[in-house]
Design an enzyme around this catalytic site. Structure first.
Site, PDB file in Angstrom:
ATOM      1  CG  ASP A   1      49.665 -34.921  35.168  1.00 29.25           C
ATOM      2  OD1 ASP A   1      49.500 -36.032  35.720  1.00 29.25           O
ATOM      3  OD2 ASP A   1      49.421 -34.709  33.962  1.00 29.25           O
TER       4      ASP A   1
ATOM      5  CE  LYS B   1      50.994 -32.942  31.169  1.00 31.96           C
ATOM      6  NZ  LYS B   1      49.880 -32.764  32.122  1.00 31.96           N
TER       7      LYS B   1
ATOM      8  CE  LYS C   1      48.991 -35.881  30.068  1.00 33.38           C
ATOM      9  NZ  LYS C   1      48.256 -35.614  31.317  1.00 33.38           N
TER      10      LYS C   1
END
Lengths: 306, 307
Positions: free
Chosen positions: A143, A206, A242
Site C-alpha cells: 500500500d 485506495k 479499497k
C-alpha cells in the site's frame, strides 16, 4: 468489452471529466436507502468479512499485537460456524515477517504500507528501497501513498512516474495506491488522481491512510468507482477498490457493497477486487452475523479485542 | 397494531386554551422519542393516536421499534464511562437540577397529566412526588458509597476494602400506573449510581414521559445517559431483557408471564432482573438507597501492607 483505439487514446488523466458534486451526493443518498434483510443480509455480512484488510498501523505495534491480529484474521469467531477468514492483514514493513510467519498456509495475505507512509515525504530512492524490502520480507501487497504536495502543485508527471517506479519495485506483489482523498480537497482531484494512478499501473486504488480526516466517504468512493468503471470500458482492465478509515459499522459496509454492485457490477463483489481497510468493523460484522443467527443483539464484551 | 395511523392529531392542548379560539389554529407539539440527547422520530415511522377521556385525539405518539431500542443501547454504552467517571458531587448537582427544572414547569405537567385522565389533585401529587424523589436521590449521590462500602478484616497482611460500582446499562420498563412519579422513581436511582438508562414509558402516560425528556435535556445531563422510548411492552419487553449489552433490567409491571420470560432472557448474559411491580410509587416506601444498590456491583480490592 469495448476496446477501440479511440477511447484508449482519449482516456488520460490529462482530460479527466469534471465531477458534479451535487449529483454524486444525490446518487449516494439513493444508494444508501436499499433495504437488505434476512439471508441477503447474512450473505452480505459474510462477504464483507471476507473483504476485510484487518489493519493495525500504530507506532506502538509490537510483534505480539500483530500475531494476535493474524490469529483473529484466520479465526474471526470460532464459536460460530461458517464465518470466513479475512482477505489480508495490513501492517508496517518491519512487522511483515511476523505476520507472514503467523499466517503461513492460511490463504490470508500480508499487506505492507510503504513509501514513507503515511506522509510520503521522502525521496524516491528511499521509497523504492522500502518497497523492495517489504516485498522481500514477504509482503503480498504493497500500500503506497502518493505525493500529495506534488499532485496539488500540478506536477502530475512526477506522481505518475513515482507510482510506475514503485509498481516496478513491487515485482509480483500487488500495488495499492493510496490517494489520501482527505487532502485532495475536491472530487475533481479525486477523479484525476484515480485516473492517474490506474494509468501508472495501480492494481488497486485506495482512499486513505486512516491518519487524516475525513478518511473514506461514500461520495469519494463513488467517484473512484466511476473512474474504475470508465477505465475498464476503455482498456478492459479491472482495477480494485479499497476504501479505508472510518468504516466501522456493518450498516455502512453494506452500503458500500450496494454501491459497488450498482457502479462497477457483480465482478467486483470479490476480495480480489474490493477490500475494506478497517479494524473495528470486524467485530461489528461479527456481532451482526451472530445477531442474525440468534435474534439477540450482541455486546462487544463477548468478542475478541484485536 | 390496529390503532397505528399516520394522521395528524386534530388537537393538542396542554393547558393554553388553544382549542377555544376559533380564529387561531393551535400549534401542536410533535411527541418524539429521546435518544442520545436528541428527539428523533421512531425509525419505524409508526404512530398511535392518543385520545383523551372524551375520545378526542390529542397527540400522535411514536410506537418505538426494536431498532430504536438498539440505537438507545449504543448511545447508553457510549455515554456510560463518562457518566460513571463524573464526580458524585457533580452527579448529585445534575439530578438536583432535574428537580429544579421539573418544579419550574409544574403547571405544564399538571395540565398534561390531567389531559391524560388524572384529576387535578392526583396530577399535583404526581408532580410533587416526582420533584421530591429527585431531590431525595440527589442527596444520596455522595452518600451511598460511604454507607455501603466496607473495610474488611482479613487474616493476611492486606488492606481489604469493598465499594459499589455502577453495573453499566439499565433497561427499564416504567410503571403503567404513575406516569411521572413512577418514571422518575426508576430513572433516578440508576442515574445517580453512575448507570445509563433506557426506559420504556407508561403506555397510559406517554406524553408526560416525552415532556420529562425536555426537562432532562435542559439539566446538563450528558447525551445518552437517559433515553426514553414510547411504544408497547408487548413488542419491546423481550428486547429489553435479551440484549447482550444490557447489564440490568427493571420491570415495574405485574404480568407473571412477562416476568418469567424476562428472567429467562436475563440469564443469557447474567444481567440482573428486578421486579418492582408491588411498589406504591407515591409512597415514601418507593424510595430507598437499596434501589441505588440494586444497580451496583461490589468491587473488593486486596492491597498488600507491611506490619
Amino acid at each position: 468489452m469495448m476496446k477501440d483505439s479511440h477511447s484508449v487514446m482519449s482516456y488520460s488523466y490529462l482530460n479527466s471529466p469534471a465531477i458534479d458534486q451535487v449529483g454524486v451526493e444525490e446518487r449516494v443518498s439513493r444508494l444508501t436507502k436499499r433495504s437488505i434483510k434476512k439471508e441477503s443480509k447474512l450473505a452480505a455480512l459474510k462477504l464483507a468479512m471476507s473483504m476485510l484488510d484487518l489493519t493495525t498501523l500504530e507506532a506502538r505495534d509490537t510483534p505480539g499485537k500483530v500475531r494476535q491480529l493474524c490469529i483473529k484474521a484466520m479465526h474471526p469467531h470460532e464459536s460460530v460456524i461458517g464465518i470466513p477468514a479475512v482477505a489480508a492483514v495490513c501492517v508496517y514493513p518491519n512487522l511483515v515477517r511476523v505476520a507472514k510467519e503467523t499466517l503461513q498456509g492460511s490463504g490470508v495475505k500480508v499487506a505492507a504500507v510503504a513509501t514513507a507512509f503515511p506522509s510520503g515525504m521522502s525521496n524516491r530512492k528511499v521509497k523504492l528501497e522500502e518497497t523492495r524490502w517489504a516485498v522481500n520480507e514477504g509482503a503480498d501487497e504493497i500500500d503506497m501513498v502518493i505525493s500529495r504536495g506534488r499532485f496539488l502543485a500540478g506536477e502530475y508527471d512526477f506522481v505518475f512516474d513515482e507510482i510506475a517506479a514503485v509498481k516496478d519495485a513491487c515485482g509480483t506483489a500487488h500495488l495499492k495506491v493510496i490517494l489520501e482523498t482527505g487532502e485532495l480537497s475536491t472530487l475533481d482531484n479525486v477523479r484525476k488522481a484515480s485516473d492517474l494512478a490506474m494509468q501508472a499501473g495501480a492494481d488497486f486504488i485506495k482512499t486513505s491512510t486512516g491518519k487524516i480526516q475525513p478518511a473514506a466517504t461514500l461520495p469519494v468512493t463513488l467517484v473512484m468507482l466511476e473512474a474504475i468503471r470508465d477505465y475498464y470500458y476503455a482498456t478492459g482492465k479491472m482495477v480494485g477498490m479499497k476504501p479505508a478509515g472510518g468504516i466501522s459499522t456493518s450498516k455502512l459496509a453494506l452500503q458500500y457493497l450496494v454501491m459497488i454492485r450498482e457502479t462497477v457490477g457483480q465482478a467486483w463483489l470479490h476480495p480480489d477486487w474490493f477490500r475494506f481497510g478497517a479494524s473495528a468493523l470486524a467485530n461489528d460484522l461479527l456481532m451482526q452475523i451472530v445477531k442474525e443467527q440468534t435474534g439477540v443483539y450482541q455486546s462487544i464484551d463477548y468478542f475478541s479485542k484485536d | 397494531m390496529a390503532t397505528t395511523k399516520q394522521n395528524v392529531a386534530r388537537n393538542v392542548t396542554t393547558g393554553n386554551g388553544a382549542e377555544n379560539s376559533s380564529s387561531r389554529i393551535g400549534v401542536m407539539k410533535t411527541y418524539k422519542l429521546y435518544i442520545d440527547g436528541k428527539f428523533p422520530r421512531t425509525e419505524s415511522g409508526r404512530y398511535s393516536i392518543f385520545t383523551d377521556a372524551k375520545g378526542h385525539s390529542i397527540a400522535n405518539v411514536c410506537v418505538a421499534s426494536r431498532k430504536d431500542f438498539r440505537e438507545s443501547v449504543v448511545a447508553a454504552r457510549k455515554a456510560q464511562p463518562g457518566w460513571a467517571a463524573a464526580s458524585a458531587y457533580n452527579k448529585g448537582q445534575i439530578v438536583y437540577r432535574i428537580a429544579e427544572m421539573l418544579e419550574g414547569r409544574r403547571d405544564q405537567f399538571v395540565a398534561e397529566l390531567m389531559h391524560q385522565g388524572l384529576s387535578s389533585a392526583a396530577a399535583e401529587l404526581e408532580v410533587n412526588t416526582a420533584v421530591d424523589r429527585l431531590v431525595y436521590y440527589a442527596g444520596w449521590s455522595d452518600k451511598y458509597q460511604q454507607v455501603f462500602s466496607a473495610v474488611n478484616p482479613v487474616a493476611s497482611s492486606h488492606f481489604n476494602f469493598s465499594l459499589p460500582e455502577p453495573m453499566g446499562i439499565v433497561a427499564a420498563i416504567a410503571p403503567e400506573s404513575n406516569g411521572l412519579a413512577g418514571l422518575v422513581s426508576v430513572i433516578a436511582p440508576a442515574v445517580v449510581g453512575g448507570n445509563t438508562v433506557i426506559v420504556l414509558a407508561s403506555e397510559k402516560f406517554p406524553l408526560t414521559a416525552i415532556t420529562f425528556a425536555e426537562v432532562l435535556h435542559t439539566s446538563d445531563l450528558p447525551a445518552g445517559v437517559v433515553n426514553i422510548l414510547t411504544g408497547t411492552q408487548k413488542e419491546l419487553a423481550s428486547y429489553f431483557s435479551n440484549h447482550m449489552d444490557v447489564n440490568a433490567c427493571i420491570y415495574a409491571g405485574t404480568n407473571q408471564v412477562a416476568m418469567k420470560s424476562m428472567e429467562e432472557n436475563a440469564a443469557l448474559n447474567v444481567k440482573r432482573p428486578y421486579f418492582y411491580g408491588k411498589t406504591n410509587w407515591l409512597s415514601e416506601d418507593a424510595q430507598s438507597p437499596y434501589r441505588i444498590m440494586d444497580l451496583q456491583e461490589t468491587k473488593t480490592t486486596w492491597h498488600p501492607i507491611g506490619q
